[in-house]
Design a protein around this motif. Sequence first.
Motif, PDB file in Angstrom:
ATOM      1  N   ALA A 150      78.365  14.099   8.922  1.00 32.60           N
ATOM      2  CA  ALA A 150      77.708  12.802   8.769  1.00 32.60           C
ATOM      3  C   ALA A 150      77.037  12.642   7.403  1.00 32.60           C
ATOM      4  O   ALA A 150      76.680  11.526   7.023  1.00 32.60           O
TER       5      ALA A 150
ATOM      6  N   ARG B 100      75.002  11.426  15.014  1.00 28.90           N
ATOM      7  CA  ARG B 100      74.254  12.592  14.516  1.00 28.90           C
ATOM      8  C   ARG B 100      72.933  12.813  15.259  1.00 28.90           C
ATOM      9  O   ARG B 100      72.522  13.958  15.489  1.00 28.90           O
TER      10      ARG B 100
ATOM     11  N   THR C 293      80.141   9.362  17.244  1.00 24.32           N
ATOM     12  CA  THR C 293      81.151  10.057  16.443  1.00 24.32           C
ATOM     13  C   THR C 293      82.225  10.537  17.390  1.00 24.32           C
ATOM     14  O   THR C 293      81.920  11.215  18.387  1.00 24.32           O
TER      15      THR C 293
ATOM     16  N   ASP D  38      85.101  13.028  17.199  1.00 27.57           N
ATOM     17  CA  ASP D  38      85.430  14.130  16.295  1.00 27.57           C
ATOM     18  C   ASP D  38      86.525  14.984  16.912  1.00 27.57           C
ATOM     19  O   ASP D  38      86.276  15.806  17.792  1.00 27.57           O
TER      20      ASP D  38
ATOM     21  N   TRP E 285      77.747  12.763  19.875  1.00 24.88           N
ATOM     22  CA  TRP E 285      78.777  13.348  19.010  1.00 24.88           C
ATOM     23  C   TRP E 285      79.858  13.883  19.947  1.00 24.88           C
ATOM     24  O   TRP E 285      79.674  14.879  20.627  1.00 24.88           O
TER      25      TRP E 285
ATOM     26  N   ARG F  82      79.098  20.892  13.000  1.00 26.65           N
ATOM     27  CA  ARG F  82      79.902  19.679  13.016  1.00 26.65           C
ATOM     28  C   ARG F  82      79.153  18.469  12.461  1.00 26.65           C
ATOM     29  O   ARG F  82      79.712  17.626  11.771  1.00 26.65           O
ATOM     30  N   LYS F  83      77.878  18.379  12.782  1.00 32.46           N
ATOM     31  CA  LYS F  83      77.135  17.176  12.408  1.00 32.46           C
ATOM     32  C   LYS F  83      76.888  17.076  10.906  1.00 32.46           C
ATOM     33  O   LYS F  83      76.480  16.005  10.429  1.00 32.46           O
TER      34      LYS F  83
END
Length: 391
Positions: free
Chosen positions: A68, A82, A138, A140, A116, A64-65
Amino acid sequence: MSIVCTIFLFLLTVSSAFAFAVPKPPIVRQLSTSVTSNSTASCSANGNPIDDCWRCDENWKDNRKNLADCAVGFGRDSIGGRAGEFYTVTDSGDDNPLNPSPGTLRYAATQDQPLWIIFDRDMVIQLKQDLQVASYKTIDGRGNNVQIAYGPCLTLYKVSNVIINNLYIHDCVPAKRNALSSLGGYSDGDGISIFESRDIWIDHCTLEKCYDGLIDAVNGSTDITISNSYMLNHNEVMLLGHSDEYSGDRDMRVTIAFNYFGEGLVQRMPRCRHGYFHIVNNIYREWKMYAIGGSANPTIFSQGNVFIASNNQFTKEVTKRESADGDEEWKEWNWKSEGDEMVNGAYFTPSGKEDSPSYAKFSSMVARPASLLKTTHPSVGVLSCEIDQAC
């Protein structure tokens, strides 16, 4: 008695199912009957550098990161959370804004450390007060249908490095802030309000039907990218710049890229003051007043967009200026259209210097040819990403 109990349990089960059902976000309309349908393999090198960066990865959930690293435009340096741990939202409630419960979005988004933030399921979050997101976060929503709706929504105040991705934000309303809020008073009813903040990236969100703006950035905010989002059914869509008198917005830099300004929109896509605005590879459809407007001498570089006017002969113009001193003032403002496609009589009124150095200095990314936007159905707004598949 057993029959009555059975009926009661059945009705309880049905009502619970409806109570917890999460409606799906709206899907973008096609440009025309000749445009191809939205592909499930939309990750396939379609020239959108953000999507090409991560959407073909079948293991995006575990990576997922990496998102960034995919930002473009003036907000490209935003790293969000991140550097922090993952935090999973498990509770859609917002019972105590002053002392939020662990597991809620408010608890996660207001922590001091980078995070995150992800979600364990589909949910509709109805906030009691606007949620003032802290720096290095973040949010998400990929992999779930996450909605923030029917209450006050998101505020970014004096923060930096925030990424907001894959949220459906709608029906936002004003509300009184608590006594501990640094802003005080009432929230405006925006979908996302940005005050005195920088390094912000908003991507793949769907926004509609808010009380004030869908996204507003004011009071010296800068280095912002708004990308791949779907906006519809709203009047004053996006305000960038606090007021004509507020000189603190002269350094504002915003990139508007790969968005779809869809049905039911009236004006402010965006409305700009003072700063520098790169508007790239967006699709505008049938605005009811104007698409891009401004005052107080903003620099606007419109590049590779598709503007589709409605059949109303009085709303063909893309641009609108507001100037107390009339035409002679705004004719000096640098507004340029380059490589835009005008459909159904749409037209852009340029001004200023055609070759002003400001366009090169504040060109935030490389534009694709506008013709490409007309041959592929736009992949914008909230994505229906499934685990273990390319998104």
